[in-house]
Scaffold this motif. Structure first.
Motif: not given
Length: 247
Positions: A1-13, A199-206
């Motif tokens: 799921m893209r949102a989950v991947r983006d969230f994990a990407s945010g944690v990665g940063f 526009r990039n909520k998932a990565v911002a939230l992660g």
């Protein structure tokens, strides 16, 4: 799921930020200075709040003077006041630290995010704008967190759903604060920064949620602040301004 991947990407940063400061210990120590100052301010403020919470609760509840269980009620109110102050301290720690340490974190962020052409201005010129933006961000935070605070008293819902919503809201606004320096160097005003992160909520939230959870631990908040600043700069450089925006 893209949102989950983006969230994990945010944690990665954020983890990238940890790795960067681990390799650049001198810059990590440099970034600790304003965090230590802000931490000392909050410790003093919370000690004063703790000592005066009972008196403040009594002042706010004159209607309970005739209640048989007024002491229990006022103790509960005093605890709520202190916890509210603690939550506010967590939410505003990044903003105050960034404001105090504007010249420090500008150098730290620029070191991790080198630009050939950057919209560089002396820190004393950007400080008033930074304070104004931080106050506006705080107003948005309170708009969401004050209702959540009162919803937290609802049995079950207040102990399950509300903490998750609170972490998400706090995390998103922490990301706004921590990406401000890198986005300002690219000439982006506050409204543009807000729109980009929405526009990039998932990565911002992660990114923001992991920082928020760490900031709940007082000493960890101080230690992690330089890594959070660097992580925000890397998030902007590698994701927000180098890839197509999330629709």
């Amino acid at each position: 799921m893209r949102a989950v991947r983006d969230f994990a990407s945010g944690v990665g940063f954020f983890m990238q930020g940890v790795g960067w400061v681990a390799r650049n210990g001198r810059w990590w120590l440099f970034g600790l200075i304003p965090a230590v100052i802000a931490f000392a301010v909050y410790v003093v403020a919370l000690i004063l709040l703790g000592r005066n919470a009972s008196a403040l609760a009594e002042f706010l509840t004159p209607f309970a003077d005739s209640w048989a269980w007024r002491e229990f009620f006022r103790t509960t109110v005093a605890i709520a006041i202190f916890l509210g102050g603690l939550a506010l301290a967590v939410l505003t720690f990044a903003a105050l630290t960034l404001t105090i340490g504007e010249p420090f974190y500008e150098k730290l962020s620029a070191k991790a995010d080198v630009l050939e052409q950057a919209d560089e201005q002396p820190w004393w010129r950007t400080l008033p704008r930074s304070i104004k933006d931080s106050l506006i961000t705080l107003a948005y935070v309170l708009l969401f967190t004050v209702p959540l605070f009162f919803l937290g008293f609802i049995p079950v819902f207040g102990q399950t759903v509300v903490p998750v919503l609170g972490a998400a809201v706090s995390g998103f606004f922490l990301t706004i604060e921590l990406t401000t320096l890198a986005l300002e160097r690219r000439g982006m005003a506050r409204k543009e920064r807000f729109a980009l992160l929405r526009r990039n909520k998932a990565v911002a939230l992660g990114f923001g949620v992991v920082v928020f959870l760490l900031f709940l631990v007082p000493l960890v908040a101080v230690i992690a602040m330089p890594a959070a600043v660097v992580g925000g700069a890397l998030l902007v450089r590698q994701r927000l301004t180098s890839a197509p925006e999330t629709p």
